[in-house]
Write an enzyme that holds these catalytic residues in place. Structure first.
Site, short mmCIF file in Angstrom:
data_model
loop_
_atom_site.label_atom_id
_atom_site.label_comp_id
_atom_site.label_asym_id
_atom_site.label_seq_id
_atom_site.Cartn_x
_atom_site.Cartn_y
_atom_site.Cartn_z
N ASP A 16 56.48 40.24 87.22
CA ASP A 16 55.55 39.43 86.43
C ASP A 16 54.18 40.10 86.37
O ASP A 16 53.58 40.39 87.40
CB ASP A 16 55.44 38.04 87.06
N ARG A 45 40.72 31.96 83.57
CA ARG A 45 41.86 32.69 84.10
C ARG A 45 42.55 33.45 82.97
O ARG A 45 42.85 34.62 83.10
CB ARG A 45 42.82 31.70 84.76
N ARG A 77 50.30 23.50 89.79
CA ARG A 77 51.76 23.41 89.58
C ARG A 77 52.52 23.63 90.89
O ARG A 77 53.72 23.82 90.88
CB ARG A 77 52.21 24.43 88.54
N ALA A 136 54.16 23.69 79.43
CA ALA A 136 54.62 22.60 80.30
C ALA A 136 54.24 22.73 81.76
O ALA A 136 53.84 21.76 82.40
CB ALA A 136 56.15 22.49 80.19
N LYS A 147 56.84 31.09 90.28
CA LYS A 147 57.60 31.55 89.11
C LYS A 147 59.03 30.99 89.06
O LYS A 147 59.82 31.41 88.22
CB LYS A 147 57.64 33.09 89.08
N SER A 161 54.03 34.07 80.91
CA SER A 161 55.29 33.98 81.66
C SER A 161 56.31 33.06 81.01
O SER A 161 57.50 33.36 80.96
CB SER A 161 55.01 33.51 83.09
N HIS A 163 45.97 38.08 80.97
CA HIS A 163 47.08 38.99 80.67
C HIS A 163 46.61 40.06 79.69
O HIS A 163 45.56 39.94 79.06
CB HIS A 163 48.24 38.20 80.05
#
EC number: 5.4.2.12
Length: 512
Positions: free
Chosen positions: A11, A152, A190, A260, A332, A61, A459
């Site tokens: 990742d 972020r 999360r 989500a 992940k 991701s 990213h």
């Protein structure tokens, strides 16, 4: 004993020739260097239109794993919502209309909440602006925004511009104001860190927060003075004329995030009648609407429900009576299960899953190896015991440590991963298996923005590697491949027919 085909998703491991703060290129990676030199490899696209995102949009991701697992370009919510706005159908959406009708009929408040950011990974501020305009057009009297700040998927201190745009729009329409601000660290957890979610929830619902300010900009300035960047802004309530805004019965709340995984926890706090992760003084009697489906178990209205892809890689493996394993650490785990299966929570027959807990640290630069050693132990065991035809795993390090902006820690993370790859390579070759190594998007390949010379925590849009490690002879058969070409390549090496729903092409041609 089965000969395993292993897909390793690193990742945040993008490819760049530049060595300017490139943690991947500058780390000491003898295993990766030898794999790159000795085995068939190519570069593939993991961003933009090639993964169903708007042109130029960086991958992420969720998007990456959906495209890899489905074997076709899956148009993402961001693209779908942009299209609805462009075609002027957004304001006619039934769930959105119901939320707005509720506040008009009951003369109550419309609350919007979500990540106020141009990042385009979890949300897009343009969707929030459009929602505010639609509310005005339809006759809503009061709109209150509960802004989650990014830092972020955007530069760490960049929220001022988004806040100013929102303030200007709400003032121009004479419609309301930003009623609370929270860093995403709190509102968008999360990893079951409910103490963080509780702070954001109480600020939004009960106007109960550690800090109270007179404007969102003041809240941001005070946070910076405490040396807390956008992501880490402690939930703060905004008062106007001494008045604080709470969420009351009969109000409507629309959650404007489209991704989500980081929207689930706080949504459960709003909607679950038997919620017990932190104390709540009341269960809200409100219209709660989400832009997309965050969790099929949530009791709420959904503006853009999911389209369910059929014949994903996992489903095709099941239909061919193959065994499969999905493994990742907490950060992940949803990606190699829910997202990889095209948005399905349920396991396929013959599919096992292993969840390795992520370390409980504030930020992952404090433990750059994360849980990679434990993931690797389980993987090597699974390869050695020959139980699985296909294994899909994710290593979170280059993304999660990359997000911290800590260049030295990111290099350490890459070096840990290199040691893990050495163990996997040895196990796969010993048992005559096949290993593919790729990434879902870039991140650690650029840790400092060369233009601003400031930490780059988002990213990248760089291409990502795709490498075959095994005893079969393989040649690159597809130039300009993309993530959706990976599943067809895996089926090809496993001698399984590719279903017509999979529109990707095989990247490598294998000698039979």
């Amino acid at each position: 004993m089965k000969k395993t085909t292993l897909l390793v998703i690193l990742d945040g491991w993008g490819y760049s020739e530049s060595d300017y703060f490139n943690a991947i290129k500058n780390a000491n990676t003898p295993t990766w260097d030898s794999i790159w030199q000795d085995f068939p490899r190519t570069l593939i696209s993991a961003s933009s239109l090639e993964v169903g995102l708007p042109r130029g949009q960086m991958g992420n991701s969720e998007v990456g794993h959906v495209n890899i697992g489905c074997g076709r370009v899956v148009y993402q919510e961001l693209t779908k919502i942009d299209k609805a706005i462009e075609e002027k159908t957004f304001g006619n959406n039934k769930a959105i209309c119901d939320a707005i009708d509720n506040v008009i009929q009951k003369d109550s408040n419309l609350h919007l909440m979500g990540l106020l950011s141009p990042g385009g990974v979890h949300s897009h501020e343009e969707h929030i602006f459009e929602m505010i305009k639609i509310a005005k057009q339809k006759g809503v009297k009061r709109v209150y925004l509960h802004a989650f700040l990014d830092g972020r998927d955007t530069p760490p201190r960049s929220a001022e511009s988004s806040i100013k745009k929102t303030d200007d729009l709400l003032q121009k329409l004479n419609l309301g104001y930003i009623a609370s601000v929270s860093g995403r660290y709190y509102a968008m957890d999360r990893d079951n860190r409910w103490d963080r979610v509780e702070k954001a929830y109480n600020a939004i619902v009960n106007a109960d927060a550690e800090f109270v300010c007179n404007s969102a900009l003041e809240a941001l300035e005070e946070s910076y003075a405490r040396d807390q960047s956008d992501e880490f802004v402690i939930p703060t309530c905004i008062q106007k004329d001494g008045k604080l805004i709470k969420v009351e019965d009969n109000d409507s709340v629309i959650f404007m995030n489209f991704r989500a995984d980081r929207a689930r926890e706080i949504s459960h706090a709003f909607t679950d009648e038997n919620f017990d992760h932190f104390p709540k003084d009341r269960h809200l009697n409100i219209n709660f609407t989400t832009l997309t489906e965050y969790d099929s178990k949530l009791k709420c209205n959904v503006a853009f429900p999911p389209e369910q892809p059929v014949n994903t890689l996992g489903e095709v493996l099941m239909k061919n009576h193959k065994t499969q394993l999905r493994i990742a650490e907490t950060e992940k785990y949803p990606h190699v299960t829910f997202f990889f299966n095209g948005g399905k929570e349920d396991q396929f027959e013959g599919e096992d899953r292993i969840l390795i807990p992520s370390p409980k640290v504030a930020t992952y630069d404090l433990q750059p190896e994360m849980s990679a050693p434990e993931v690797t132990d389980k993987l090597v065991d699974a390869i050695n015991n020959g139980k699985y035809d296909c294994i899909v795993c994710n290593y979170a390090n280059s993304d999660m440590v990359g997000h911290t902006g800590n260049y030295e820690a990111a290099m350490q993370a890459i070096e840990y991963l290199d040691k893990c790859l050495a163990r996997l390579k040895d196990a796969i070759l010993e048992h005559d298996g096949n290993m593919f190594i790729t990434a879902d998007h870039g991140n650690a390949d650029m840790m400092v923005n060369p233009k601003t010379q400031k930490p780059h925590t988002a990213h990248t849009t760089n291409l990502v590697p795709f490498v075959y490690v095994g005893h079969k002879k393989a040649q690159v058969a597809l130039e300009h491949g993309k993530l959706s070409d990976i599943a067809p390549t895996i089926l090809n090496v496993m001698n399984i027919a590719q279903p017509q729903e999979m529109t990707g092409k095989t990247i490598f041609k294998f000698e039979k």
